[in-house]
Enzyme design. Structure first.
Site, PDB file in Angstrom:
ATOM      1  N   ARG A  76     -31.578  36.943  13.262  1.00  0.00           N
ATOM      2  CA  ARG A  76     -30.692  38.009  12.803  1.00  0.00           C
ATOM      3  C   ARG A  76     -30.982  38.420  11.358  1.00  0.00           C
ATOM      4  O   ARG A  76     -30.995  39.606  11.025  1.00  0.00           O
ATOM      5  CB  ARG A  76     -29.244  37.526  12.920  1.00  0.00           C
ATOM      6  CG  ARG A  76     -28.202  38.563  12.573  1.00  0.00           C
ATOM      7  CD  ARG A  76     -26.835  37.909  12.302  1.00  0.00           C
ATOM      8  NE  ARG A  76     -26.513  36.863  13.232  1.00  0.00           N
ATOM      9  CZ  ARG A  76     -25.706  36.989  14.278  1.00  0.00           C
ATOM     10  NH1 ARG A  76     -25.140  38.153  14.515  1.00  0.00           N
ATOM     11  NH2 ARG A  76     -25.446  35.960  15.065  1.00  0.00           N
TER      12      ARG A  76
ATOM     13  N   PRO B 103     -34.897  31.585  11.837  1.00  0.00           N
ATOM     14  CA  PRO B 103     -34.090  32.782  11.581  1.00  0.00           C
ATOM     15  C   PRO B 103     -34.449  33.915  12.540  1.00  0.00           C
ATOM     16  O   PRO B 103     -35.602  34.079  12.942  1.00  0.00           O
ATOM     17  CB  PRO B 103     -34.477  33.154  10.144  1.00  0.00           C
ATOM     18  CG  PRO B 103     -35.886  32.664  10.021  1.00  0.00           C
ATOM     19  CD  PRO B 103     -35.956  31.403  10.839  1.00  0.00           C
TER      20      PRO B 103
ATOM     21  N   TYR C 263     -17.542  39.162  21.180  1.00  0.00           N
ATOM     22  CA  TYR C 263     -17.213  38.268  20.081  1.00  0.00           C
ATOM     23  C   TYR C 263     -16.145  38.805  19.134  1.00  0.00           C
ATOM     24  O   TYR C 263     -15.800  38.135  18.162  1.00  0.00           O
ATOM     25  CB  TYR C 263     -18.464  37.977  19.234  1.00  0.00           C
ATOM     26  CG  TYR C 263     -19.610  37.378  19.982  1.00  0.00           C
ATOM     27  CD1 TYR C 263     -19.449  36.226  20.740  1.00  0.00           C
ATOM     28  CD2 TYR C 263     -20.875  37.941  19.917  1.00  0.00           C
ATOM     29  CE1 TYR C 263     -20.514  35.660  21.424  1.00  0.00           C
ATOM     30  CE2 TYR C 263     -21.949  37.377  20.591  1.00  0.00           C
ATOM     31  CZ  TYR C 263     -21.759  36.241  21.342  1.00  0.00           C
ATOM     32  OH  TYR C 263     -22.809  35.679  22.014  1.00  0.00           O
TER      33      TYR C 263
ATOM     34  N   TYR D  70     -29.275  41.215  18.556  1.00  0.00           N
ATOM     35  CA  TYR D  70     -28.309  40.940  19.626  1.00  0.00           C
ATOM     36  C   TYR D  70     -27.601  42.176  20.150  1.00  0.00           C
ATOM     37  O   TYR D  70     -26.480  42.087  20.655  1.00  0.00           O
ATOM     38  CB  TYR D  70     -27.283  39.896  19.159  1.00  0.00           C
ATOM     39  CG  TYR D  70     -27.928  38.597  18.767  1.00  0.00           C
ATOM     40  CD1 TYR D  70     -28.471  37.750  19.719  1.00  0.00           C
ATOM     41  CD2 TYR D  70     -28.029  38.244  17.421  1.00  0.00           C
ATOM     42  CE1 TYR D  70     -29.096  36.564  19.349  1.00  0.00           C
ATOM     43  CE2 TYR D  70     -28.653  37.063  17.033  1.00  0.00           C
ATOM     44  CZ  TYR D  70     -29.181  36.229  18.010  1.00  0.00           C
ATOM     45  OH  TYR D  70     -29.802  35.067  17.639  1.00  0.00           O
TER      46      TYR D  70
ATOM     47  N   CYS E  46     -15.953  52.287  31.615  1.00  0.00           N
ATOM     48  CA  CYS E  46     -14.621  52.153  32.204  1.00  0.00           C
ATOM     49  C   CYS E  46     -14.037  50.774  31.916  1.00  0.00           C
ATOM     50  O   CYS E  46     -13.752  49.988  32.829  1.00  0.00           O
ATOM     51  CB  CYS E  46     -14.683  52.413  33.704  1.00  0.00           C
ATOM     52  SG  CYS E  46     -15.072  54.124  34.098  1.00  0.00           S
ATOM     53  N   GLU E  47     -13.873  50.476  30.649  1.00  0.00           N
ATOM     54  CA  GLU E  47     -13.269  49.234  30.170  1.00  0.00           C
ATOM     55  C   GLU E  47     -12.482  49.555  28.913  1.00  0.00           C
ATOM     56  O   GLU E  47     -12.995  50.186  27.994  1.00  0.00           O
ATOM     57  CB  GLU E  47     -14.345  48.187  29.816  1.00  0.00           C
ATOM     58  CG  GLU E  47     -15.172  47.695  30.971  1.00  0.00           C
ATOM     59  CD  GLU E  47     -14.438  46.675  31.818  1.00  0.00           C
ATOM     60  OE1 GLU E  47     -13.408  46.146  31.355  1.00  0.00           O
ATOM     61  OE2 GLU E  47     -14.905  46.415  32.937  1.00  0.00           O
TER      62      GLU E  47
END
Length: 495
Positions: free
Chosen positions: A319, A317, A369, A426, A396-397
């Site tokens: 997360r 484990p 994701y 993450y 800038c996206e």
């Protein structure tokens, strides 16, 4: 959740309920010490305003007491569950979720082993003083140098990911005069119902080998006196809320495990990790003790059906230990209302974009994701009605989104501190320097105090890696604002 007195915005996703109080902290999304003190969000007994004043924003905040407690609880849950069926369990903390020297020490102090999957993660674990025998080394393409170093330090287990790697690990073991313990990663054909990029047990994927090929691969491992085969390993995915997938995967693995016993000792079985956490009120993960008990019961039943002893079972484990224990603080900047059509007849509704001083460079999961997160104003509470917001980053996206959809008080304004829940896993580990933005600091809080456990990057750090950079007194890079000179809207603040 009770029905709200406020109408839902038609642009909101179906899972998102409109709250009566957009200041309320939804249970299960935040670390255990998060609360509001005089309206201000506190964590580990430290006010968000104090954290921002000392370290700036964006800022990763880790609740040390919560991390330590979850690590100990996870180990206890699996050890107790497998003791009840006459076996034993090992728990490895999956360092890829978030790894630093301090976190590695917290894990070992809680009795966990540590799983690494690169030379860099191995270096961090060793720098933390982790006993190499308590480390497992993953990776689908470990370099020869990484394998050699892992063997040379006496690593506890290398997870072999391909037929070619058998020879590589055996050669390194022979070179160092060691007998190297190894596991074999296989694909059970079972995968979690999750994002396609996270489902890592499909046959058509880069990790491991097909379960049908395991017998031949283990025979090849056993031909090398320098290798000691521990058992099979499988990982069925991420953000898993129940035990059914683990039960099915274990049954398939144990059938092969029984065949492998004919050729020699197979002391262990590693079922991987992937236990999920709640990112929004719609998420309902099973408690870790319940998961451990159900998995142990299914393993015991499968072994009884096969008439074989229950092996030592290992888990990885990450997360579920550190995800909920972390949050990220941002400072809100500009905002804008965008009118969006939601019906074919042209009917529209307003979505408010609230921009913050971080973004996909410190949390790539939303863009990568389509992950969902929850957000609250941290520096104050307000009686303003809830408004649907999308928290956007500064990059800038167009896909630079931190929180795709949540409700905040309608009077959210520049200078407000926003807290995004469950960013312990993450986020820092996937962080980048896109647009030459420095990665934020990581601060641990506990018992009313805070300290930096990973230093934030400054522009000087970024320039120092540029081979053409020549420092000049006339062009000194900007640095962090001192705590006493924080800008009112958070612009440029960087720990």
């Amino acid at each position: 959740m009770a029905v709200s007195s406020f109408a839902a915005n038609p642009l909101a996703p179906d899972w998102l309920s409109v709250p009566d109080d957009a200041n309320a902290l939804v249970s299960g999304l935040w670390s255990r010490t998060v609360s509001r003190d005089a309206g201000e969000l506190t964590v580990g007994g430290v006010r968000s305003s104090e954290l921002v004043a000392h370290y700036g924003t964006p800022l990763y905040v880790v609740d040390e007491a919560d991390v330590r407690a979850r690590a100990a609880e996870t180990r206890s849950a699996f050890v107790d569950a497998f003791e009840r069926i006459g076996s034993a369990a090992k728990v490895y903390y999956a360092g890829k979720a978030f790894l630093s020297i301090e976190v590695a020490r917290w894990m070992t102090e809680a009795g966990l082993n540590v799983d690494v999957c690169s030379g860099g993660e191995l270096a961090v674990a060793l720098a933390a003083g982790v006993d190499p025998m308590n480390l497992g080394f993953h990776g689908n393409n470990k370099s020869l140098a990484e394998i050699d170093r892992a063997v040379s330090v006496g690593i506890g287990a290398i997870i072999i990911d391909s037929a070619q790697e058998i020879e590589r690990v055996a050669a390194a073991a022979e070179r160092h005069g060691r007998v190297q313990r190894v596991r074999l990663r296989v694909n059970s054909g079972v995968h979690a119902h999750t994002h396609a990029f996270l489902a890592t047990a499909h046959e058509d994927q880069k990790f491991g080998i097909a379960l049908a090929d395991a017998t031949d691969a283990v025979a090849a491992i056993r031909q090398h006196p320098a290798l000691d085969f521990l058992g099979l390993h499988c990982h069925i995915g991420s953000q898993i809320f129940g035990a059914d997938g683990f039960a099915e995967s274990a049954a398939r693995l144990l059938a092969v495990h029984k065949r492998l016993l004919v050729g020699g000792h197979v002391p262990e079985l590693n079922l991987g990790g992937g236990f999920g956490v709640a990112y929004t009120a719609a998420d309902d993960p099973s408690p870790i003790r319940e998961l451990a008990s159900r998995i142990a019961e299914t393993v015991a039943a499968a072994c009884a059906d096969l008439d074989i002893p229950v092996p030592v079972v290992a888990f990885e484990p990450g997360r579920s230990i550190i995800g909920t224990a972390g949050l990220t603080l941002y400072t809100a900047g500009t905002s804008k209302d965008v009118r969006v059509a939601y019906q074919d007849d042209g009917e529209t509704a307003v979505r408010r974009y609230v921009s913050v001083d971080g973004g996909m460079s410190d949390n790539a999961r939303t863009a990568l994701y389509g992950a969902d997160y929850s957000v609250r104003i941290a520096n104050r509470v307000t009686d303003a009605p809830p408004a649907l917001v999308r928290v956007a980053g500064k990059h800038c996206e167009s896909g630079d989104i931190v929180v795709d959809a949540d409700y905040l008080p309608a009077d959210v304004a520049p200078g407000d501190v926003l807290a995004v829940a469950a960013t312990g896993a993450y986020c820092w580990s996937l962080a980048s320097n896109y647009n030459h933005v420095g990665r934020p600091a990581v601060v641990a809080v506990r018992d009313g105090s805070s300290r930096v456990i990973v230093r934030g990057e400054t522009e000087a750090d970024l320039l120092a890696r540029d081979a053409a950079y020549v420092p000049s007194a006339a062009a000194e890079p900007a640095t962090a604002y001192p705590a006493t000179e924080q800008p009112t809207d958070g612009e440029g603040a960087q720990a």
